[in-house]
Design an enzyme around this catalytic site. Structure first.
Site, PDB file in Angstrom:
ATOM      1  N   THR A 120      36.148  38.452  39.331  1.00 51.52           N
ATOM      2  CA  THR A 120      37.542  38.830  39.101  1.00 51.52           C
ATOM      3  C   THR A 120      38.092  39.675  40.241  1.00 51.52           C
ATOM      4  OG1 THR A 120      38.921  40.258  37.713  1.00 51.52           O
ATOM      5  CG2 THR A 120      36.599  40.731  37.686  1.00 51.52           C
ATOM      6  N   TYR A 144      35.358  47.176  33.112  1.00 58.37           N
ATOM      7  CA  TYR A 144      35.308  45.712  33.188  1.00 58.37           C
ATOM      8  C   TYR A 144      35.051  45.272  34.634  1.00 58.37           C
ATOM      9  CZ  TYR A 144      36.977  40.963  33.691  1.00 58.37           C
ATOM     10  OH  TYR A 144      37.083  39.641  34.042  1.00 58.37           O
TER      11      TYR A 144
END
Ligand code: UDP
Length: 337
Positions: A120, A144
Site C-alpha cells: 500500500t 496498518y
C-alpha cells in the site's frame, strides 16, 4: 515439464482478491481462494475453489498447499482499516505481520518460491512531495502501514535467504466495481469515500468531508484512484513476469492523477444525476493531504497501463454496482442469495 496454472489467492473472497481471481481465470490460471471469511464473501468466489482457512493457521495452510500444485501465491489476506489499526494495533500486527510470516514460512517449506504481495501507499506515510516513486523513504504514520512495511521487509529477507521471488505492489486508492456486475465493493463497516458518497446520494446519511483546509486547490484531500480491475490486471502481469523468471521488485499501482474529495463528489453527482448531501468536518487522523503515484516504473516493467481509471469511469462502475445491490434492500447483504 508444464508449469501448473494453480495460484493460491489468500484473501480471494475479498474486494481486491476476488477481482484478481477473475483476472487470473481470464488469463488461463486456476485461482484457489484461501479466505477465513471474516471480511470476505462466499458469493465473491466464482472463478475457482474456495478453501476456508486463516493465514495464521499453519496446519490448514499446509493441508491446502499439499492438496494443490501451486505455481505461485497472491497474498491479499489482511486487515485494512487505518482507524481500527490505530485503536487495536495488536489485531493488525497479528494478522498482517504474523499471518504473512506464517504464510511465507509455509511457502518456504513447500518449495513455493513466488509471491505477489498486496502492499500500500500507506507505507510511504506523508510524502515530502508528489508524485511518489518506489525508492522514496517509507515512513508509515499508522499501524496498518507499518504492518505492510514489515511484511514487505520479511518477504525481501526471505528472498535473500531462501530465494523467494516477489512482486510487491503498492496500491493507491482502489475503487470501482467489475464491469459485468460480478463483484463490487462491500465492506462492513464501509469507510471509503466513493461508496459512502453513493449512499449519501441515494438517501443514506450525509457525507462528512474530512477537512477543507488542506494545501490543495480546493482545500480537500487529493488521492490517486485506480480501478480495481486495472489493479487486478496489474497483478496478473506481475505474476506472469515472475513466472517468466523476472526479478523481485516493488511497484506503485496508481494512475499519476490526483483527484480531490470535492472532485469525487462532483463525479458522483454527474453520474447519478443526484445531489450528494455533505458537510465539512475536521480532518481525519492519519490522512496525508496529497497521495499521488509516480506510476512510470509499473507501466514500464509490467507493460501495463490503467484503462478504466478515469474518475468518471470508476464512479460509473461503482454506481452500477450500488444500484444493483441497493435493489436487494432491505436484505442488503453481500452474501444474500
Ligand atoms: N473521505 C472523506 N469522507 C469520508 C471518507 C473519506 O472526506 O467519509 C476522504 C478521506 O479523508 C480521503 C479520501 O476521502 O482523503 C479517500 O478516503 P478513503 O477512506 O476512501 O481511502 P483512503 O485514502 O483512506 O485509503
Amino acid at each position: 515439464m508444464v508449469e501448473s496454472r494453480d495460484i493460491l489467492v489468500t484473501g480471494g473472497a475479498g474486494y481486491i482478491g476476488a477481482h484478481a481471481c477473475k483476472a487470473l481465470a481470464a488469463a488461463g490460471f486456476r485461482p484457489v481462494a484461501y479466505d477465513n471469511l471474516v471480511y470476505g464473501h462466499v458469493k465473491a468466489v466464482k472463478w475457482g475453489p474456495l478453501e476456508r482457512g486463516d493465514v495464521l493457521d499453519r496446519a490448514r495452510l499446509n493441508a491446502v498447499l499439499e492438496a494443490y500444485d501451486f505455481a505461485a501465491v497472491m497474498h491479499f489476506a489482511a486487515f485494512a482499516y487505518v482507524g481500527e489499526s490505530v485503536a487495536d494495533p495488536g489485531k493488525y500486527y497479528r494478522n498482517n505481520v504474523a499471518g504473512t510470516l506464517t504464510l511465507i514460512e509455509a511457502l518456504r517449506d513447500h518449495g513455493i518460491g513466488k509471491i505477489v504481495f498486496s502492499s500500500t501507499c500507506a507505507t510511504y506515510g506523508v510524502p515530502d512531495h508528489v508524485p511518489i516513486a518506489e525508492d522514496w523513504p517509507q515512513r508509515p504514520i499508522n499501524p496498518y502501514g507499518a504492518t505492510k512495511l514489515i511484511a514487505e521487509q520479511m518477504i525481501s529477507d526471505f528472498g535473500r535467504a531462501h530465494g523467494l521471488r516477489s512482486a510487491v505492489l503498492r496500491y493507491f486508492n482502489a475503487a470501482g466495481a467489475d464491469s459485468q456486475g460480478d463483484i463490487g465493493e462491500c465492506h462492513e463497516p464501509e469507510t471509503h469515500l466513493i461508496p459512502l458518497a453513493l449512499e449519501a446520494a441515494t438517501g443514506g446519511p450525509a457525507l462528512t468531508v474530512f477537512g477543507n483546509d488542506y494545501p490543495t486547490s480546493d482545500g480537500t484531500c487529493v488521492r490517486d484512484y485506480i480501478h480495481v480491475t486495472d489493479l487486478a490486471e496489474a497483478h496478473v502481469a506481475a505474476l506472469e513476469k515472475l513466472l517468466a523468471g523476472g526479478e523481485s521488485g516493488a511497484l506503485n499501482l496508481g494512475t499519476g492523477n490526483g483527484v480531490s474529495v470535492l472532485e469525487v463528489l462532483g463525479s458522483v453527482e454527474r453520474t447519478s444525476g443526484r445531489k450528494v448531501p455533505f458537510e465539512f468536518g475536521p480532518r481525519r487522523d492519519g490522512d496525508p493531504p496529497v497521495l499521488v503515484a509516480d506510476s512510470a516504473r509499473s507501466q514500464r516493467e509490467l507493460g501495463w497501463s490503467p484503462r478504466l481509471s478515469e474518475i468518471d469511469q470508476i464512479v460509473r462502475s461503482a454506481w452500477r454496482w450500488h444500484v444493483s445491490e441497493g435493489a436487494k434492500k432491505p436484505a442488503k447483504n453481500c452474501d444474500a442469495p
